[in-house]
Design an enzyme around this catalytic site. Sequence first.
Site, short mmCIF file in Angstrom:
data_model
loop_
_atom_site.label_atom_id
_atom_site.label_comp_id
_atom_site.label_asym_id
_atom_site.label_seq_id
_atom_site.Cartn_x
_atom_site.Cartn_y
_atom_site.Cartn_z
N ASP A 23 0.84 -1.20 0.00
CA ASP A 23 0.00 0.00 0.00
C ASP A 23 0.88 1.26 0.00
O ASP A 23 1.98 1.25 0.55
CB ASP A 23 -0.91 -0.02 1.25
N GLY A 24 0.35 2.31 -0.61
CA GLY A 24 1.03 3.61 -0.55
C GLY A 24 1.58 4.13 -1.86
O GLY A 24 2.24 5.17 -1.89
N ASN A 25 1.28 3.43 -2.97
CA ASN A 25 1.79 3.91 -4.26
C ASN A 25 1.25 5.30 -4.60
O ASN A 25 1.97 6.17 -5.09
CB ASN A 25 1.37 2.97 -5.39
N ARG A 50 0.05 7.67 -2.59
CA ARG A 50 0.60 8.75 -1.74
C ARG A 50 2.06 9.06 -2.10
O ARG A 50 2.48 10.20 -2.10
CB ARG A 50 0.49 8.36 -0.25
N TRP A 51 2.79 8.02 -2.46
CA TRP A 51 4.18 8.22 -2.87
C TRP A 51 4.23 9.18 -4.07
O TRP A 51 5.04 10.10 -4.12
CB TRP A 51 4.80 6.86 -3.24
N ARG A 83 -0.76 9.09 -10.13
CA ARG A 83 -0.83 7.82 -9.39
C ARG A 83 -0.17 6.68 -10.16
O ARG A 83 0.43 5.80 -9.58
CB ARG A 83 -2.29 7.47 -9.08
N HIS A 137 2.41 3.57 -9.09
CA HIS A 137 2.27 2.13 -9.33
C HIS A 137 3.49 1.60 -10.09
O HIS A 137 3.96 0.49 -9.81
CB HIS A 137 0.99 1.84 -10.11
N GLU A 177 -11.93 -5.35 -4.68
CA GLU A 177 -12.43 -3.98 -4.47
C GLU A 177 -11.72 -2.97 -5.39
O GLU A 177 -12.28 -1.92 -5.71
CB GLU A 177 -12.26 -3.56 -3.01
N LEU A 234 11.73 -20.05 -4.85
CA LEU A 234 10.65 -19.23 -4.26
C LEU A 234 9.34 -19.39 -5.04
O LEU A 234 9.34 -19.37 -6.27
CB LEU A 234 11.08 -17.75 -4.30
N ARG A 240 -4.93 -2.31 8.91
CA ARG A 240 -6.06 -3.20 8.62
C ARG A 240 -5.61 -4.28 7.63
O ARG A 240 -4.56 -4.15 7.01
CB ARG A 240 -7.27 -2.42 8.11
N GLU A 249 1.97 -13.50 12.28
CA GLU A 249 2.42 -12.27 12.92
C GLU A 249 2.12 -11.11 11.97
O GLU A 249 2.37 -11.21 10.77
CB GLU A 249 3.93 -12.34 13.19
C1 FPP Z 1 -1.85 0.20 -3.31
O1 FPP Z 1 -1.42 1.52 -3.37
C2 FPP Z 1 -1.32 -0.59 -4.41
C3 FPP Z 1 -2.10 -1.19 -5.35
C4 FPP Z 1 -3.56 -1.15 -5.39
C5 FPP Z 1 -1.50 -1.92 -6.46
C6 FPP Z 1 -0.21 -2.63 -6.17
C7 FPP Z 1 0.29 -3.16 -7.43
C8 FPP Z 1 1.54 -3.06 -7.86
C9 FPP Z 1 2.66 -2.48 -7.11
C10 FPP Z 1 1.88 -3.67 -9.18
C11 FPP Z 1 2.02 -5.14 -9.01
C12 FPP Z 1 2.75 -5.71 -10.10
C13 FPP Z 1 3.03 -7.02 -10.20
C14 FPP Z 1 3.82 -7.50 -11.33
C15 FPP Z 1 2.57 -7.97 -9.20
P1 FPP Z 1 -2.55 2.66 -3.39
O2 FPP Z 1 -2.81 3.02 -4.79
O3 FPP Z 1 -3.72 2.18 -2.62
O4 FPP Z 1 -1.82 3.81 -2.62
P2 FPP Z 1 -2.48 4.93 -1.72
O5 FPP Z 1 -3.13 4.21 -0.55
O6 FPP Z 1 -1.31 5.75 -1.32
O7 FPP Z 1 -3.47 5.66 -2.59
#
Ligand code: FPP
Length: 255
Positions: A25-27, A29-30, A38, A42, A72, A136, A199, A212
């Site tokens: 989580d956090g892409n 906001r980053w 956004r 990602h 969702e 893995l 959560r 854990e």
């Molecule tokens: C949550 O950040 C992240 C996601 C909903 C997507 C995560 C997916 C990837 C990183 C790509 C995965 C790629 C592969 C190959 C598995 P958010 O958008 O909810 O961030 P925010 O809470 O800061 O808005």
Amino acid sequence: MDKIKELTDRLDMTRIPRHVAIIMDGNGRWARERMRGRSEGHAEGVNSVHNITRHASDLGIKHLTLYAFSTENWNRPPQEVETLMYLIGWAIRKETPELLANNVHIRLLGEIDRLPEQVRKDLEAGRDATAACDGLNLNLCLSYSSRWEITRAVRRIAEDVLDGRLSAGGIDEKTIASRLSTEDLPDPDLLIRTGGEHRVSNFLLWQIAYSELYFTPILWPDFGQEAFLEALVDYQSRERRFGKTSDQVKEENPN
Ligand code: FPP
């Protein structure tokens, strides 16, 4: 001392968790913090997937389960969903040769049929290409949610009872576990959530009964080797009791 070296020295390689699950989580906001879109968050998140997969493999973790796209998440703006789908397909095509070279087995969990056809084909090609890898297990959860998975398991069990393959009294925990997407995986030892929320967001609800939980404010694109080692060192500092007393656990594991 270099922080990564210090953490590596503290890590007990004989007690590396077998199964680590991550809510990435956090892409968004980053990206916002950098005044970027956004999608760029990602894209940066995909780099973290690459890095953490490599570190998990190097550390001898057997299963890494990533919440890449939840049921969702289909409710996000269509353009963001499209970008995520594109990124997932692109990443899997790009990464498959390296995953293969590193003996990583890609597995897909979730309603894969709901994904756009080309993305599904890319994912299935990655899964099939790495099917013989026994290092893995990289378990990608896509269009996944725990309630969807449990509902499907209940439906499968009801069908088995109706068809006489199973009696209602014969249903136990193993019956349920064997009908989840994680059927042959051990439960996660450690669940990490990045991005500061506390959560579990409909992720592996059945499987994390004794996991854990580790929450970090670090945003997923910033979650690198040091942060991963911190989580593993923290995990190793905990006593896993599985409902027993501390004395019982110490008696069973004197070292
Ligand atoms: C949550 O950040 C992240 C996601 C909903 C997507 C995560 C997916 C990837 C990183 C790509 C995965 C790629 C592969 C190959 C598995 P958010 O958008 O909810 O961030 P925010 O809470 O800061 O808005």
